[in-house]
Motif scaffolding. Structure first.
Motif, PDB file in Angstrom:
ATOM      1  N   ARG A  83       0.827  -1.210   0.000  1.00  0.00           N
ATOM      2  CA  ARG A  83       0.000   0.000   0.000  1.00  0.00           C
ATOM      3  C   ARG A  83       0.860   1.260   0.000  1.00  0.00           C
ATOM      4  N   ILE A  84       1.902   1.268   0.835  1.00  0.00           N
ATOM      5  CA  ILE A  84       2.759   2.454   0.933  1.00  0.00           C
ATOM      6  C   ILE A  84       3.661   2.560  -0.294  1.00  0.00           C
ATOM      7  N   ALA A  85       4.166   1.441  -0.801  1.00  0.00           N
ATOM      8  CA  ALA A  85       4.982   1.466  -2.024  1.00  0.00           C
ATOM      9  C   ALA A  85       4.174   2.042  -3.183  1.00  0.00           C
ATOM     10  N   ALA A  86       2.886   1.718  -3.247  1.00  0.00           N
ATOM     11  CA  ALA A  86       2.020   2.266  -4.294  1.00  0.00           C
ATOM     12  C   ALA A  86       1.894   3.788  -4.145  1.00  0.00           C
ATOM     13  N   LEU A  87       1.850   4.285  -2.915  1.00  0.00           N
ATOM     14  CA  LEU A  87       1.805   5.739  -2.695  1.00  0.00           C
ATOM     15  C   LEU A  87       3.076   6.400  -3.198  1.00  0.00           C
ATOM     16  N   PHE A  88       4.230   5.792  -2.928  1.00  0.00           N
ATOM     17  CA  PHE A  88       5.486   6.342  -3.443  1.00  0.00           C
ATOM     18  C   PHE A  88       5.504   6.313  -4.971  1.00  0.00           C
ATOM     19  N   ALA A  89       5.011   5.236  -5.564  1.00  0.00           N
ATOM     20  CA  ALA A  89       4.988   5.098  -7.021  1.00  0.00           C
ATOM     21  C   ALA A  89       4.098   6.170  -7.652  1.00  0.00           C
ATOM     22  N   GLN A  90       3.009   6.536  -7.003  1.00  0.00           N
ATOM     23  CA  GLN A  90       2.076   7.532  -7.526  1.00  0.00           C
ATOM     24  C   GLN A  90       2.657   8.945  -7.521  1.00  0.00           C
TER      25      GLN A  90
END
Length: 100
Positions: A83-90
């Protein structure tokens, strides 16, 4: 992901130092940070591995703040990490996030 590492010599990164279970201190350079709800997370790379194009970043979670220190822990829960990795990717910064 190599772009950020090529620019590392020109940039100054904030660092955090963590102590592992053996008492060894490890210095991490902070690449980015993100908030999710009331939690703050850091995307970090071991400072001594900044020059390695294939180095992997990790995510640290802020767990407490007092007058002199901020305490972080590794995000080990797979769902939270993803979930947090997806936030960084966004965020679309100068690094690439891939979730293994």
């Amino acid at each position: 992901m190599a772009d950020i590492f090529e620019e590392a010599e020109e940039m100054e990164f904030e660092v955090v130092t963590m102590t592992d279970e053996d008492g060894t201190e490890i210095e991490f350079s902070i690449i980015d940070n993100v908030a999710s709800g009331t939690q703050r997370y850091l995307l970090v790379v071991e400072t001594e591995k900044m020059d390695d194009d294939e180095t992997e970043a990790t995510i640290l979670k802020e767990i407490s703040i007092d007058a002199n220190d901020i305490t972080y822990e590794l995000v080990e829960d797979d769902d939270e990490f993803d979930r947090i990795a997806a936030l960084f990717a966004q965020k679309g910064e100068d690094y690439e996030v891939s979730i293994n």
